[in-house]
Enzyme design. Structure first.
Site, PDB file in Angstrom:
ATOM      1  N   CYS A  75       0.872  -1.172   0.000  1.00  0.00           N
ATOM      2  CA  CYS A  75       0.000   0.000   0.000  1.00  0.00           C
ATOM      3  C   CYS A  75       0.908   1.221   0.000  1.00  0.00           C
ATOM      4  O   CYS A  75       1.601   1.465   1.001  1.00  0.00           O
ATOM      5  CB  CYS A  75      -0.907  -0.014   1.232  1.00  0.00           C
ATOM      6  SG  CYS A  75      -1.914   1.475   1.403  1.00  0.00           S
ATOM      7  N   HIS A 166      -2.381  -5.356 -10.255  1.00  0.00           N
ATOM      8  CA  HIS A 166      -3.016  -4.192 -10.905  1.00  0.00           C
ATOM      9  C   HIS A 166      -3.304  -4.488 -12.370  1.00  0.00           C
ATOM     10  O   HIS A 166      -2.491  -5.129 -13.044  1.00  0.00           O
ATOM     11  CB  HIS A 166      -2.096  -2.964 -10.822  1.00  0.00           C
ATOM     12  CG  HIS A 166      -1.971  -2.414  -9.440  1.00  0.00           C
ATOM     13  ND1 HIS A 166      -2.784  -1.429  -8.953  1.00  0.00           N
ATOM     14  CD2 HIS A 166      -1.147  -2.750  -8.416  1.00  0.00           C
ATOM     15  CE1 HIS A 166      -2.463  -1.157  -7.703  1.00  0.00           C
ATOM     16  NE2 HIS A 166      -1.470  -1.947  -7.344  1.00  0.00           N
ATOM     17  N   GLU A 215     -10.199   0.094  -6.257  1.00  0.00           N
ATOM     18  CA  GLU A 215      -9.294  -0.767  -5.506  1.00  0.00           C
ATOM     19  C   GLU A 215      -9.914  -2.096  -5.103  1.00  0.00           C
ATOM     20  O   GLU A 215     -11.077  -2.151  -4.689  1.00  0.00           O
ATOM     21  CB  GLU A 215      -8.808  -0.053  -4.235  1.00  0.00           C
ATOM     22  CG  GLU A 215      -7.760   0.997  -4.478  1.00  0.00           C
ATOM     23  CD  GLU A 215      -7.042   1.384  -3.209  1.00  0.00           C
ATOM     24  OE1 GLU A 215      -6.935   0.531  -2.302  1.00  0.00           O
ATOM     25  OE2 GLU A 215      -6.605   2.553  -3.113  1.00  0.00           O
ATOM     26  N   CYS A 224      -4.368   6.093  -5.035  1.00  0.00           N
ATOM     27  CA  CYS A 224      -3.809   4.762  -4.843  1.00  0.00           C
ATOM     28  C   CYS A 224      -2.334   4.815  -5.257  1.00  0.00           C
ATOM     29  O   CYS A 224      -2.038   5.025  -6.440  1.00  0.00           O
ATOM     30  CB  CYS A 224      -4.571   3.737  -5.683  1.00  0.00           C
ATOM     31  SG  CYS A 224      -3.973   2.054  -5.489  1.00  0.00           S
ATOM     32  N   GLY A 227      -1.252   1.895  -7.324  1.00  0.00           N
ATOM     33  CA  GLY A 227      -1.951   2.051  -8.612  1.00  0.00           C
ATOM     34  C   GLY A 227      -1.257   3.067  -9.501  1.00  0.00           C
ATOM     35  O   GLY A 227      -1.140   2.885 -10.716  1.00  0.00           O
TER      36      GLY A 227
HETATM   37  N1  LIG Z   1      -4.399   2.350  -1.531  1.00  0.00           N
HETATM   38  C1  LIG Z   1      -3.217   1.546  -1.628  1.00  0.00           C
HETATM   39  C2  LIG Z   1      -3.448   0.286  -2.398  1.00  0.00           C
HETATM   40  C3  LIG Z   1      -3.995  -0.739  -1.542  1.00  0.00           C
HETATM   41  C4  LIG Z   1      -4.091  -1.938  -2.377  1.00  0.00           C
HETATM   42  C5  LIG Z   1      -5.255  -2.786  -1.987  1.00  0.00           C
HETATM   43  N2  LIG Z   1      -6.510  -2.211  -2.450  1.00  0.00           N
HETATM   44  C6  LIG Z   1      -5.075  -4.141  -2.615  1.00  0.00           C
HETATM   45  O1  LIG Z   1      -6.004  -4.914  -2.516  1.00  0.00           O
HETATM   46  O2  LIG Z   1      -4.003  -4.389  -3.190  1.00  0.00           O
HETATM   47  C7  LIG Z   1      -2.041   2.271  -2.201  1.00  0.00           C
HETATM   48  O3  LIG Z   1      -1.935   3.465  -1.958  1.00  0.00           O
HETATM   49  O4  LIG Z   1      -1.193   1.623  -2.847  1.00  0.00           O
END
Ligand SMILES: N[C@H](CCC[C@H](N)C(=O)O)C(=O)O
Length: 281
Positions: A75, A166, A215, A224, A227
């Site tokens: 994250c 991703h 997400e 993200c 992301g």
């Molecule tokens: N918000 C997070 C991503 C969390 C990833 C999560 N949603 C997953 O299931 O991989 C970020 O800043 O990278």
């Protein structure tokens, strides 16, 4: 039992951060879901746990749980908040930290201007490692939808793992991208065995993109970090971007740099504290 926590965010991607170095607590996935609820709980996109390291060359262990209670591998926005938190809580005096995550080691650097730089690891481009059940090699993959969505029957995307999976789609405009309709369908599509974070990328020019992310385990967030890394890697792989890119998300901007295959992706951005709280467990 009282549990102290801090509410934080990185560009509006918000977190409950808990120090499990000086405190002891166990939260199961049901409790995480309840705490994540924005009406009946504290409300957050992810829960971040700060734990003692398991490896001697690491400063901390960093664990991440989505709002749906599932533990995930990485994250990025959370990593910047992690660095701010451990300094603010005086768990360390170091402004350069190595933390272990289930997706691999990260290096966090707190700058003098309070922006935080994170070495986010080396992206994994092999589809089967993301994991994604690809039909062929190459930077672009196609998927035919079981049911057309907003008239769309087939989608094309890049796949990257930043420790977490991703899929990145190119769109003409993030403002009109089918995030709410196509996001959930791809997030849980059977060809993504571990589900997937779905990015919608608009290329403004070779050094500037706009991005929205649906997400995994959360839904659309205001930002993200992983992301943003995955989108820049995909754009560079497809020959659309230079190696340093400004990523404009609904919650604000990140700077992402990637010199190319075999190198780490480097992310720079802010981290904010909102309030300290206590929870009766
Ligand atoms: N918000 C997070 C991503 C969390 C990833 C999560 N949603 C997953 O299931 O991989 C970020 O800043 O990278």
């Amino acid at each position: 039992m009282l549990l102290h926590f801090t509410k934080m965010h990185g560009l509006g991607n918000d977190f409950m951060v808990v120090d499990l170095v000086t405190q002891r607590a166990r939260l199961d996935s049901h409790q995480v879901r309840e705490l994540a609820d924005r009406h009946f709980g504290i409300g957050f996109d992810q829960l971040l746990l700060v734990e003692p390291p398991r490896h001697p060359d690491m400063d901390f262990r960093y664990r991440i749980f989505n709002a749906d209670g599932g533990e995930v591998e990485n994250c990025g926005n959370g990593a910047r908040c992690f660095a701010r938190f451990v300094l603010d809580q005086r768990l360390t005096r170091k402004r350069e930290l190595k933390v272990e995550t289930s997706g691999g080691p990260l290096t966090l650097k707190v700058g003098s201007d309070d922006r935080i730089t994170v070495e986010m690891g080396t992206p994994v481009l092999e589809a089967s490692q993301v994991p994604f059940e690809a039909k062929h090699d190459g930077p672009k993959h196609q998927l035919r939808l079981d049911t057309p969505i907003d008239g769309i029957e087939q989608v094309e995307f890049g796949v990257v793992s930043m420790g977490n999976p991703h899929a990145v789609l190119l769109v003409d405009s993030v403002a009109t991208a089918p995030v709410a309709t196509l996001g959930p369908v791809l997030e849980s599509h059977r060809r993504f065995p571990n589900r997937v974070n779905v990015g919608f990328m608009e290329v403004v020019d070779r050094r500037h993109i706009r991005l929205r992310v649906f997400e995994r385990g959360v839904g659309e967030t205001l930002a993200c970090g992983t992301g943003a890394c995955a989108a820049v890697v995909t754009g560079i792989q497809q020959g659309l971007l230079d190696q340093r890119v400004e990523v404009e998300l609904p919650g604000g901007r990140l700077t992402i740099e990637w010199p190319g295959e075999g190198h780490q992706v480097v992310m720079t951005g802010p981290a904010e504290k909102v309030f300290d709280g206590r929870l009766e467990l």
